[in-house]
Design an enzyme around this catalytic site. Structure first.
Site, PDB file in Angstrom:
ATOM      1  N   ASN A  42       0.838  -1.193   0.000  1.00 36.31           N
ATOM      2  CA  ASN A  42       0.000   0.000   0.000  1.00 36.31           C
ATOM      3  C   ASN A  42       0.880   1.252   0.000  1.00 36.31           C
ATOM      4  OD1 ASN A  42      -1.567   2.260   1.291  1.00 36.31           O
ATOM      5  ND2 ASN A  42      -3.174   0.699   1.314  1.00 36.31           N
ATOM      6  N   HIS A  53      -3.231   0.003  -3.407  1.00 31.80           N
ATOM      7  CA  HIS A  53      -3.337  -0.923  -2.289  1.00 31.80           C
ATOM      8  C   HIS A  53      -2.250  -1.984  -2.462  1.00 31.80           C
ATOM      9  CE1 HIS A  53      -7.714  -0.128  -0.703  1.00 31.80           C
ATOM     10  NE2 HIS A  53      -6.935   0.931  -0.628  1.00 31.80           N
ATOM     11  N   GLU A  55      -2.439  -5.126  -2.995  1.00 29.75           N
ATOM     12  CA  GLU A  55      -2.730  -6.041  -4.099  1.00 29.75           C
ATOM     13  C   GLU A  55      -2.517  -5.376  -5.461  1.00 29.75           C
ATOM     14  OE1 GLU A  55      -4.539  -5.328  -1.446  1.00 29.75           O
ATOM     15  OE2 GLU A  55      -5.805  -6.986  -0.808  1.00 29.75           O
ATOM     16  N   CYS A  80     -10.255  -5.688  -0.057  1.00 24.68           N
ATOM     17  CA  CYS A  80     -11.440  -4.812  -0.059  1.00 24.68           C
ATOM     18  C   CYS A  80     -12.183  -4.996  -1.387  1.00 24.68           C
ATOM     19  CB  CYS A  80     -11.006  -3.364   0.134  1.00 24.68           C
ATOM     20  SG  CYS A  80     -10.193  -2.649  -1.328  1.00 24.68           S
ATOM     21  N   ASP A 143      -8.292   4.822   3.960  1.00 24.57           N
ATOM     22  CA  ASP A 143      -7.822   3.854   2.975  1.00 24.57           C
ATOM     23  C   ASP A 143      -8.907   2.900   2.506  1.00 24.57           C
ATOM     24  OD1 ASP A 143      -5.426   2.965   1.530  1.00 24.57           O
ATOM     25  OD2 ASP A 143      -5.832   1.062   2.536  1.00 24.57           O
TER      26      ASP A 143
END
Lengths: 150, 150
Positions: A42, A53, A55, A80, A143
């Site tokens: 992140n 993020h 990922e 998320c 976030d």
């Protein structure tokens, strides 16, 4: 597949992010043979970039791929909606989740879409994320788009 | 709100992307008063970066925001799962969609989550996207993770 060793790569990214003052979520993308394609973390705080993020950073670092069905995305925290959407759109076959205690994500939605989910329930991931949320709740909620401010 | 003028900003980004040889999807984020916060375009080809769709580029260019409920995201093409997840996670209040003919996206999923969707069915957006898909189908399918190759 040695998911524990793979998670260690993602956790090292999360720890580096924490040490930089950032949101401590790390991730890594591996091919079907367990070779690392990309790793990241992140970067909201570090780069002032809300779009990165853990990922998405690992995904971008892995470069352009034509097929993700046999790829393995390892992340320290349950994804998320943003990152779940990434996984679903690109048909990433397997997602290894360090923990879903501090943020439960949408693992059932991913499973229903055919994603193989491996839950690690890792104590180090849980502790690092918990520490960050306790010390910087405002950044954490920003976030994940849950800031209550207007 | 003058959604037509807003869409023109996103379309200019899409056209610039097309002229660069990239996937011609553009987007822009506006505040509640119609002020432009950020504009961007798909950068898969230009930057060799698979993580940058039009919507994510506009989102990043707008910088860190603490609340997106009153924001308006304008995009030339219906958002894929990745960008739909972005919209849902950050609770972007309104999404203006240039067209959903060449790619239908997941507008009902967004509506069910409370997102206000404005469909423009814009002829220029349709024509530009169609032209790109016809001339570069491989890049287009790569961009939405639908490549059949193994």
């Amino acid at each position: 597949m040695n998911y524990t060793n793979m998670l260690a790569v993602a956790f090292a990214e999360a720890q580096a992010g924490f040490d930089e003052g950032g949101v401590p979520v790390g991730a890594a993308l591996f091919d079907a043979h367990g070779n690392l394609l990309g790793r990241g973390r992140n970067r909201r705080v570090q780069d002032n970039d809300p779009s990165i993020h853990g990922e998405t950073d690992a995904f971008r670092k892995a470069g352009r791929q034509t097929n993700y069905r046999d790829k393995i995305l390892v992340t320290t925290l349950a994804p998320c909606w943003y990152c779940s959407g990434l996984i679903r759109q690109f048909n990433i076959g397997t997602v290894v989740v360090g923990e879903s205690v501090n943020f439960e994500g949408h693992l059932d939605w991913l499973k229903d879409a055919g994603v193989h989910i491996v839950e690690m329930n890792d104590a180090d991931c849980i502790a690092l994320m918990r520490r960050f949320i306790e010390q910087s709740p405002q950044i954490w909620f920003e976030d994940i788009g849950e800031c209550a401010c207007t």
